[in-house]
Write a protein that holds these residues in place. Sequence first.
Motif, mmCIF file in Angstrom:
data_model
loop_
_atom_site.group_PDB
_atom_site.id
_atom_site.type_symbol
_atom_site.label_atom_id
_atom_site.label_comp_id
_atom_site.label_asym_id
_atom_site.label_seq_id
_atom_site.Cartn_x
_atom_site.Cartn_y
_atom_site.Cartn_z
ATOM 1 N N UNK A 163 0.817 -1.210 0.000
ATOM 2 C CA UNK A 163 0.000 0.000 0.000
ATOM 3 C C UNK A 163 0.854 1.264 0.000
ATOM 4 N N UNK A 164 2.157 1.113 0.183
ATOM 5 C CA UNK A 164 3.066 2.258 0.187
ATOM 6 C C UNK A 164 3.465 2.631 -1.232
ATOM 7 N N UNK A 165 3.796 3.879 -1.466
ATOM 8 C CA UNK A 165 4.414 4.219 -2.752
ATOM 9 C C UNK A 165 5.758 3.519 -2.881
ATOM 10 N N UNK A 166 6.247 3.381 -4.089
ATOM 11 C CA UNK A 166 7.517 2.674 -4.307
ATOM 12 C C UNK A 166 8.649 3.285 -3.488
ATOM 13 N N UNK A 167 8.608 4.588 -3.281
ATOM 14 C CA UNK A 167 9.637 5.252 -2.483
ATOM 15 C C UNK A 167 8.972 6.329 -1.655
ATOM 16 N N UNK A 168 9.276 6.353 -0.357
ATOM 17 C CA UNK A 168 8.688 7.359 0.518
ATOM 18 C C UNK A 168 9.338 8.714 0.298
ATOM 19 N N UNK A 169 8.566 9.778 0.512
ATOM 20 C CA UNK A 169 9.122 11.125 0.448
ATOM 21 C C UNK A 169 9.066 11.725 -0.948
ATOM 22 N N UNK A 170 9.455 12.975 -1.016
ATOM 23 C CA UNK A 170 9.459 13.684 -2.288
ATOM 24 C C UNK A 170 10.821 13.543 -2.952
ATOM 25 N N UNK A 171 10.873 13.992 -4.168
ATOM 26 C CA UNK A 171 12.155 13.960 -4.841
ATOM 27 C C UNK A 171 12.022 13.394 -6.244
ATOM 28 N N UNK A 172 13.155 13.123 -6.884
ATOM 29 C CA UNK A 172 13.138 12.606 -8.258
ATOM 30 C C UNK A 172 12.571 11.194 -8.321
ATOM 31 N N UNK A 173 12.402 10.702 -9.523
ATOM 32 C CA UNK A 173 11.896 9.353 -9.745
ATOM 33 C C UNK A 173 12.789 8.353 -9.025
ATOM 34 N N UNK A 174 12.201 7.351 -8.360
ATOM 35 C CA UNK A 174 13.015 6.378 -7.627
ATOM 36 C C UNK A 174 14.064 5.726 -8.522
ATOM 37 N N UNK A 175 15.248 5.531 -7.969
ATOM 38 C CA UNK A 175 16.340 4.917 -8.733
ATOM 39 C C UNK A 175 16.171 3.410 -8.819
ATOM 40 N N UNK A 176 15.434 2.837 -7.864
ATOM 41 C CA UNK A 176 15.271 1.387 -7.829
ATOM 42 C C UNK A 176 13.797 1.041 -7.668
ATOM 43 N N UNK A 177 13.414 -0.095 -8.217
ATOM 44 C CA UNK A 177 12.055 -0.586 -8.024
ATOM 45 C C UNK A 177 12.058 -1.648 -6.936
ATOM 46 N N UNK A 178 10.873 -1.996 -6.468
ATOM 47 C CA UNK A 178 10.784 -3.089 -5.505
ATOM 48 C C UNK A 178 11.310 -4.378 -6.118
ATOM 49 N N UNK A 179 11.073 -4.551 -7.405
ATOM 50 C CA UNK A 179 11.572 -5.756 -8.069
ATOM 51 C C UNK A 179 13.098 -5.801 -8.030
ATOM 52 N N UNK A 180 13.747 -4.647 -8.236
ATOM 53 C CA UNK A 180 15.213 -4.589 -8.158
ATOM 54 C C UNK A 180 15.698 -4.991 -6.767
ATOM 55 N N UNK A 181 15.050 -4.447 -5.749
ATOM 56 C CA UNK A 181 15.457 -4.702 -4.371
ATOM 57 C C UNK A 181 15.233 -6.166 -4.014
ATOM 58 N N UNK A 182 14.075 -6.688 -4.392
ATOM 59 C CA UNK A 182 13.783 -8.094 -4.094
ATOM 60 C C UNK A 182 14.762 -9.020 -4.798
ATOM 61 N N UNK A 183 15.068 -8.730 -6.055
ATOM 62 C CA UNK A 183 15.994 -9.579 -6.813
ATOM 63 C C UNK A 183 17.378 -9.584 -6.170
ATOM 64 N N UNK A 184 17.837 -8.429 -5.706
ATOM 65 C CA UNK A 184 19.141 -8.356 -5.046
ATOM 66 C C UNK A 184 19.138 -9.168 -3.756
ATOM 67 N N UNK A 185 18.066 -9.048 -2.981
ATOM 68 C CA UNK A 185 17.974 -9.788 -1.722
ATOM 69 C C UNK A 185 17.922 -11.296 -1.972
ATOM 70 N N UNK A 186 17.184 -11.714 -2.992
ATOM 71 C CA UNK A 186 17.094 -13.137 -3.326
ATOM 72 C C UNK A 186 18.454 -13.672 -3.747
ATOM 73 N N UNK A 187 19.190 -12.904 -4.535
ATOM 74 C CA UNK A 187 20.535 -13.350 -4.956
ATOM 75 C C UNK A 187 21.436 -13.585 -3.745
ATOM 76 N N UNK A 188 21.381 -12.679 -2.788
ATOM 77 C CA UNK A 188 22.223 -12.812 -1.593
ATOM 78 C C UNK A 188 21.811 -14.042 -0.789
ATOM 79 N N UNK A 189 20.517 -14.195 -0.554
ATOM 80 C CA UNK A 189 20.043 -15.326 0.250
ATOM 81 C C UNK A 189 20.297 -16.655 -0.447
ATOM 82 N N UNK A 190 20.138 -16.698 -1.760
ATOM 83 C CA UNK A 190 20.413 -17.930 -2.503
ATOM 84 C C UNK A 190 21.891 -18.311 -2.401
ATOM 85 N N UNK A 191 22.754 -17.315 -2.464
ATOM 86 C CA UNK A 191 24.196 -17.583 -2.474
ATOM 87 C C UNK A 191 24.747 -17.874 -1.091
ATOM 88 N N UNK A 192 24.304 -17.112 -0.085
ATOM 89 C CA UNK A 192 24.952 -17.178 1.227
ATOM 90 C C UNK A 192 24.023 -17.527 2.378
#
Length: 236
Positions: free
Chosen positions: A13-42
């Motif tokens: 229910x939250x916006x992709x990025x809290x607060x004002x400012x430029x377009x978010x540099x990362x999407x939730x998909x980017x963040x999730x994919x990075x976290x999955x890579x770390x957990x899969x590897x280590x």
Amino acid sequence: MAGRAAEPEVIWARPERAGRGPKPAYSRADIAAAAVRIADADGIDALSMRRVAGELGCGTMSLYNYVPRKEDLHELMVDAVSGEYVLSAGPPDGDWRAETLALARQTREIMRRHPWLPRIMSALYGFSPNALRYLEHCLGALEGLDASYGTKMELIGMVNGSVMTYVANELGMAERARSLPWSKEQEQQVRFAYLAGQVGTGAYPRLAQALAEAPAPDDGDELFDRMLNRLLDSFA
């Protein structure tokens, strides 16, 4: 931490990025994919907001603008791997048992690909986009079952819980075997010899009879299917 809410909230229910400012540099998909890579590897214990931020090339505090809590990160990860289900686009074929068993097999394979998944699963994560898509598909697959939707939801929960327990045991046994200086077969031989000696004393007559009547051990796939079919029998 920046971005942390003082009251319960749903990450979706939250916006992709809290607060004002430029377009978010990362999407939730980017963040999730990075976290999955770390957990899969280590492993899941190696996962931290700092590790994910490093994988993305951003500051740890910046990451909290996207994901307020580590629990939210876990929810993003569960949703990401839930997107690995291959769900047919057409109408169900009416064989609810076969379709439910096929979905359970997919669940098992997804959990085996991501061994950290059983550790962080929560019923609260069932409201994510991919989880809702999965649940809607499961209910469609169960149209051939003469039962209320409440009973069907109970069946889905029982199947998923059984699969998660089964896979957690598989993963635990595999991890234990890797940590020992002898083979699984060597250990089984020693343990079975001890068991035979204990049963041979006559102190356990019912157990002796049960072992005598027990079928030959199945491989993991056959045992998995039998477990699920017996569960489905109770709803048939």
